[in-house]
Design a protein around this motif. Structure first.
Motif, PDB file in Angstrom:
ATOM      1  N   VAL A 257     -32.538 -12.459  24.187  1.00  0.00           N
ATOM      2  CA  VAL A 257     -31.543 -13.355  24.766  1.00  0.00           C
ATOM      3  C   VAL A 257     -30.213 -13.284  24.026  1.00  0.00           C
ATOM      4  O   VAL A 257     -29.266 -13.961  24.394  1.00  0.00           O
ATOM      5  CB  VAL A 257     -32.041 -14.820  24.827  1.00  0.00           C
ATOM      6  N   LYS A 258     -30.129 -12.457  22.992  1.00  0.00           N
ATOM      7  CA  LYS A 258     -28.882 -12.322  22.261  1.00  0.00           C
ATOM      8  C   LYS A 258     -27.972 -11.366  23.019  1.00  0.00           C
ATOM      9  O   LYS A 258     -28.293 -10.219  23.235  1.00  0.00           O
ATOM     10  CB  LYS A 258     -29.139 -11.803  20.851  1.00  0.00           C
TER      11      LYS A 258
ATOM     12  N   LEU B  48     -23.492 -19.854  25.269  1.00  0.00           N
ATOM     13  CA  LEU B  48     -24.621 -19.574  26.167  1.00  0.00           C
ATOM     14  C   LEU B  48     -25.865 -19.159  25.384  1.00  0.00           C
ATOM     15  O   LEU B  48     -26.981 -19.535  25.741  1.00  0.00           O
ATOM     16  CB  LEU B  48     -24.246 -18.495  27.188  1.00  0.00           C
ATOM     17  N   GLU B  49     -25.684 -18.376  24.323  1.00  0.00           N
ATOM     18  CA  GLU B  49     -26.820 -17.996  23.478  1.00  0.00           C
ATOM     19  C   GLU B  49     -27.470 -19.235  22.871  1.00  0.00           C
ATOM     20  O   GLU B  49     -28.698 -19.345  22.841  1.00  0.00           O
ATOM     21  CB  GLU B  49     -26.367 -17.052  22.351  1.00  0.00           C
TER      22      GLU B  49
ATOM     23  N   ALA C  18     -29.386 -20.980  25.569  1.00  0.00           N
ATOM     24  CA  ALA C  18     -30.609 -20.234  25.905  1.00  0.00           C
ATOM     25  C   ALA C  18     -31.709 -20.492  24.884  1.00  0.00           C
ATOM     26  O   ALA C  18     -32.885 -20.593  25.246  1.00  0.00           O
ATOM     27  CB  ALA C  18     -30.308 -18.735  25.992  1.00  0.00           C
ATOM     28  N   LYS C  19     -31.336 -20.633  23.613  1.00  0.00           N
ATOM     29  CA  LYS C  19     -32.323 -20.897  22.567  1.00  0.00           C
ATOM     30  C   LYS C  19     -32.955 -22.277  22.717  1.00  0.00           C
ATOM     31  O   LYS C  19     -34.062 -22.506  22.255  1.00  0.00           O
ATOM     32  CB  LYS C  19     -31.688 -20.772  21.182  1.00  0.00           C
TER      33      LYS C  19
ATOM     34  N   VAL D 232     -33.775 -23.695  25.571  1.00  0.00           N
ATOM     35  CA  VAL D 232     -34.624 -23.755  26.758  1.00  0.00           C
ATOM     36  C   VAL D 232     -35.887 -22.941  26.480  1.00  0.00           C
ATOM     37  O   VAL D 232     -35.819 -21.742  26.243  1.00  0.00           O
ATOM     38  CB  VAL D 232     -33.888 -23.196  27.997  1.00  0.00           C
TER      39      VAL D 232
ATOM     40  N   THR E  82     -39.914 -21.558  27.356  1.00  0.00           N
ATOM     41  CA  THR E  82     -40.670 -21.072  28.502  1.00  0.00           C
ATOM     42  C   THR E  82     -41.352 -22.240  29.203  1.00  0.00           C
ATOM     43  O   THR E  82     -41.431 -22.277  30.424  1.00  0.00           O
ATOM     44  CB  THR E  82     -41.710 -20.027  28.051  1.00  0.00           C
TER      45      THR E  82
ATOM     46  N   ILE F 168     -38.853 -23.934  31.473  1.00  0.00           N
ATOM     47  CA  ILE F 168     -38.660 -23.165  32.699  1.00  0.00           C
ATOM     48  C   ILE F 168     -39.831 -23.390  33.656  1.00  0.00           C
ATOM     49  O   ILE F 168     -39.637 -23.631  34.850  1.00  0.00           O
ATOM     50  CB  ILE F 168     -38.474 -21.664  32.389  1.00  0.00           C
TER      51      ILE F 168
END
Length: 192
Positions: A121-122, A149-150, A153-154, A156, A158, A161
């Motif tokens: 995700v980086k 954004l990174e 993302a960290k 959130v 699994t 989701i």
């Protein structure tokens, strides 16, 4: 809806029913998993039990699209489990091996380990980040936006989701866990 619109939609839907390049794939040939925690379902349904959970780069043997539900494809895993995978989680080519540079040179990284590490995700390498900062202006702003954004993302997981997929009523074709649930668990939950 006019005839041209219906034809366009039908064509688009038919194109989505086959993995990219699957026309070149024959039954019995390999396909590769693209998404983390891809569930192999017992039947061509997002609400059925998973018989296996696969990770990016794992190879499956393709058994063709289901006759009635063409977005679901029959597969056999490396361990011999048979089931169905949602077509967007399959690829005709294995994932590219990520390359990393360390003190002793360039090395390839196993795609499963790479995804699990969070490095997938980086968005920016340190060199790209420094370049954007040095250029300033819109480049610097782009670096700041990507870094934000990174960070998001960290935060959130699994599981987050999977919970969203369940709440939104979407097909849970990717699970919150890398294990198969035991009998008696809720089929629609993300805990598989």
């Amino acid at each position: 809806m006019g005839m041209k619109t219906r034809v366009a939609w039908t064509t688009a839907l038919l194109a989505l029913a086959i993995p990219a390049g699957a026309s070149a794939v024959k039954v019995g040939e390999p396909l590769y998993v693209k998404a983390k925690n891809t569930r192999v379902q017992a039947s061509p349904s997002g609400s059925d039990n998973a018989v296996a959970v696969l990770q990016p780069g794992e190879r499956v043997t393709w058994g063709g699209a289901d006759a009635k539900h063409k977005q679901w494809h029959r597969v056999t895993t490396a361990t011999g489990k048979k089931g169905f995978v949602f077509q967007t989680n399959l690829s005709t080519t294995p994932p590219n091996m990520e390359l990393v540079t360390q003190g002793n040179g360039t090395q390839q990284v196993d795609p499963k380990k790479f995804v699990a590490s969070g490095a997938a995700v980086k968005a920016l390498s340190p060199g790209a980040e420094q370049y954007g900062k040095d250029k300033g202006g819109d480049h610097g702003k782009a670096v700041r936006d990507i870094k934000a954004l990174e960070t998001l993302a960290k935060s959130v997981s699994t599981a987050d989701i999977a919970a969203h997929v369940t709440a939104a009523g979407l097909f849970p074709v990717v699970g919150a866990s890398d294990t198969v649930a035991k009998a008696g668990t809720n089929k629609r939950s993300g805990n598989r």
